[in-house]
Motif scaffolding. Structure first.
Motif, short mmCIF file in Angstrom:
data_model
loop_
_atom_site.label_atom_id
_atom_site.label_comp_id
_atom_site.label_asym_id
_atom_site.label_seq_id
_atom_site.Cartn_x
_atom_site.Cartn_y
_atom_site.Cartn_z
N GLU A 1 0.81 -1.22 0.00
CA GLU A 1 0.00 0.00 0.00
C GLU A 1 0.84 1.28 0.00
N PHE A 2 2.12 1.18 0.38
CA PHE A 2 2.94 2.40 0.38
C PHE A 2 3.11 2.93 -1.04
N ALA A 3 3.49 2.07 -1.95
CA ALA A 3 3.64 2.49 -3.34
C ALA A 3 2.30 2.95 -3.91
N LEU A 4 1.22 2.30 -3.49
CA LEU A 4 -0.12 2.70 -3.95
C LEU A 4 -0.45 4.10 -3.45
N ALA A 5 -0.09 4.40 -2.20
CA ALA A 5 -0.35 5.74 -1.66
C ALA A 5 0.36 6.80 -2.49
N VAL A 6 1.61 6.55 -2.84
CA VAL A 6 2.37 7.49 -3.66
C VAL A 6 1.70 7.67 -5.03
N GLU A 7 1.24 6.56 -5.60
CA GLU A 7 0.61 6.63 -6.91
C GLU A 7 -0.70 7.42 -6.86
N LEU A 8 -1.52 7.15 -5.86
CA LEU A 8 -2.82 7.83 -5.76
C LEU A 8 -2.65 9.33 -5.58
N MET A 9 -1.71 9.73 -4.74
CA MET A 9 -1.47 11.16 -4.57
C MET A 9 -0.89 11.77 -5.84
N GLY A 10 -0.01 11.02 -6.49
CA GLY A 10 0.60 11.52 -7.72
C GLY A 10 -0.40 11.74 -8.83
N GLN A 11 -1.48 10.96 -8.84
CA GLN A 11 -2.53 11.10 -9.84
C GLN A 11 -3.59 12.11 -9.42
N GLY A 12 -3.45 12.66 -8.22
CA GLY A 12 -4.43 13.61 -7.74
C GLY A 12 -5.72 12.98 -7.27
N LEU A 13 -5.72 11.67 -7.00
CA LEU A 13 -6.93 10.97 -6.58
C LEU A 13 -7.19 11.09 -5.08
N VAL A 14 -6.15 11.38 -4.31
CA VAL A 14 -6.29 11.64 -2.87
C VAL A 14 -5.55 12.94 -2.57
N ASP A 15 -6.26 13.87 -1.94
CA ASP A 15 -5.68 15.16 -1.58
C ASP A 15 -5.47 15.18 -0.06
N VAL A 16 -4.21 15.15 0.36
CA VAL A 16 -3.90 15.14 1.79
C VAL A 16 -3.62 16.53 2.34
N THR A 17 -3.65 17.54 1.48
CA THR A 17 -3.23 18.87 1.93
C THR A 17 -4.10 19.46 3.04
N PRO A 18 -5.42 19.11 3.15
CA PRO A 18 -6.18 19.68 4.27
C PRO A 18 -5.63 19.29 5.64
N LEU A 19 -4.88 18.19 5.73
CA LEU A 19 -4.33 17.76 7.01
C LEU A 19 -3.08 18.53 7.42
N LEU A 20 -2.42 19.17 6.47
CA LEU A 20 -1.12 19.80 6.73
C LEU A 20 -1.35 21.17 7.35
N THR A 21 -1.39 21.20 8.67
CA THR A 21 -1.78 22.42 9.37
C THR A 21 -0.61 23.29 9.80
N ALA A 22 0.60 22.76 9.82
CA ALA A 22 1.75 23.57 10.23
C ALA A 22 3.04 22.96 9.69
N THR A 23 3.96 23.84 9.31
CA THR A 23 5.29 23.43 8.85
C THR A 23 6.31 24.29 9.59
N MET A 24 7.31 23.62 10.21
CA MET A 24 8.29 24.34 11.01
C MET A 24 9.69 23.84 10.72
N PRO A 25 10.71 24.70 10.85
CA PRO A 25 12.09 24.25 10.68
C PRO A 25 12.46 23.20 11.73
N PHE A 26 13.27 22.22 11.34
CA PHE A 26 13.60 21.16 12.28
C PHE A 26 14.35 21.67 13.49
N GLU A 27 15.00 22.84 13.35
CA GLU A 27 15.69 23.43 14.50
C GLU A 27 14.71 23.80 15.62
N GLN A 28 13.43 23.94 15.28
CA GLN A 28 12.39 24.26 16.25
C GLN A 28 11.59 23.01 16.62
#
Length: 343
Positions: free
Chosen positions: A295-322
């Motif tokens: 399923e890992f390769a399948l997950a990459v394929e589905l996102m690559g085809q635009g069939l699953v949009d995970v962006t609503p989950l991405l609520t914050a991005t921070m530098p690893f130093e923090q």
């Protein structure tokens, strides 16, 4: 180089870690993005979970993506500059379960960022990581590194969907809308579920579940009896994805599952007491689901085809130093769903 290393509960630092040159069949990936997972939070707050405990300093992180920087001998299908999602699983391929195709149950699994084995399997929250070439899965040009780092949790939910069986036309209940529950909603929508009801005890995760395809959401903290109407006539739902790991949530949800329904337990919260009389009388099927394999390769394929949009989950991005601030934010469900570190 530097990495995000746990030493003990609440003792998280950005430390110097060694650069490892790739050997034959290996590649070194320059890490670009890494998502903080629930297991990472358990290491941060408690030093582990269950019987698994930190016994030496360990770099955390297994939801990662990056760019290949160096390849070892005998690697012909990958080249420096290739953008990849990193599969954190490295099964032995020789034990009885690997030979049966059940790689997720490998008896000698090397899962990066895990203290289950000793010496620990060092994680991917570092500026570069050396892995077996087969763990590097190329991603589509349209995909961002942030999306690629979501392949692992999406793979977990795709595996859960395989355990559930066909979703087309089914009525589905998802209890608990953290990252895994929310992705279970997305997978159920992809699978053609006719109706998807999602429950949680907070409003913010439910809003994300709606964006990912939930037909209706229920705040069971505000309305504890919200599922009661679905219990009429022995239950309404064909499939339950229980993603909270909470025994009370499972117990309430079982009343709403119809006879012969399938219960897939995704959430882990310790041992639970099950209403066996109800399970027997309604002939419910209780199924576990553990990690993923193909399923890992399948997950990459589905996102690559635009069939699953995970962006609503991405609520914050921070530098690893923090990292400490990021882990504290990721621990607050009222403010964050998925927090990612950038390297």
């Amino acid at each position: 180089m530097r990495g995000v290393v746990i030493h003990a509960p609440k003792d998280l630092g950005v430390d110097e870690v060694a650069v490892v040159s790739p050997g034959p069949g290996q590649v070194r990936v320059r890490i670009a993005a890494g998502g903080i997972c629930g297991s990472d939070l358990h290491y941060y707050h408690h030093g582990g979970f269950g019987t698994v405990r930190i016994r030496e300093p360990m770099a955390l992180g297994h939801e990662i993506a990056g760019v290949i920087e160096e390849v070892g001998a005998n690697v012909d299908h990958l080249a420096p500059g290739t953008r990849v999602a990193v599969n954190p699983s490295r099964p032995c391929n020789v034990c009885r379960y690997c030979r049966e195709g059940l790689h997720q149950h490998c008896l000698d699994m090397h899962f990066i960022g895990s203290a289950m084995r000793f010496p620990h399997a060092q994680g991917g929250f570092r500026q570069s990581l050396t892995i077996e070439a087969g763990q590097a899965v190329p991603i589509a040009e349209r995909m961002t590194m942030a999306e690629a780092a979501m392949a692992e949790p999406l793979a977990v939910c795709l595996h859960a969907a395989r355990q559930a069986g066909p979703l087309m036309g089914r009525r589905v209940l998802v209890t608990g809308c953290g990252p895994i529950g929310a992705l279970a909603v997305a997978v159920a929508r992809l699978g053609g579920a006719a109706e998807i009801i999602a429950t949680d005890i907070a409003a913010a995760p439910l809003q994300i579940a709606e964006r990912l395809g939930a037909t209706h959401v229920l705040d069971v903290a505000a309305s504890p009896d919200a599922l009661a109407p679905y219990a009429a006539d022995k239950g309404a739902f064909d499939i339950l994805f229980e993603a909270s790991g909470n025994g009370a949530a499972l117990r309430d949800a079982l009343d709403a599952v119809r006879p012969g329904g399938i219960v897939v337990q995704l959430g882990l919260g310790g041992d639970m007491t099950l209403p066996m009389n109800l399970i027997v009388a309604k002939e419910l099927q209780l199924r576990g689901t553990f990690r993923f394999d193909a399923e890992f390769a399948l997950a990459v394929e589905l996102m690559g085809q635009g069939l699953v949009d995970v962006t609503p989950l991405l609520t914050a991005t921070m530098p690893f130093e923090q990292a400490v601030e990021a882990f504290e934010l990721a621990s607050d469900r009222s403010r964050a769903m998925k927090v990612q570190l950038v390297f």
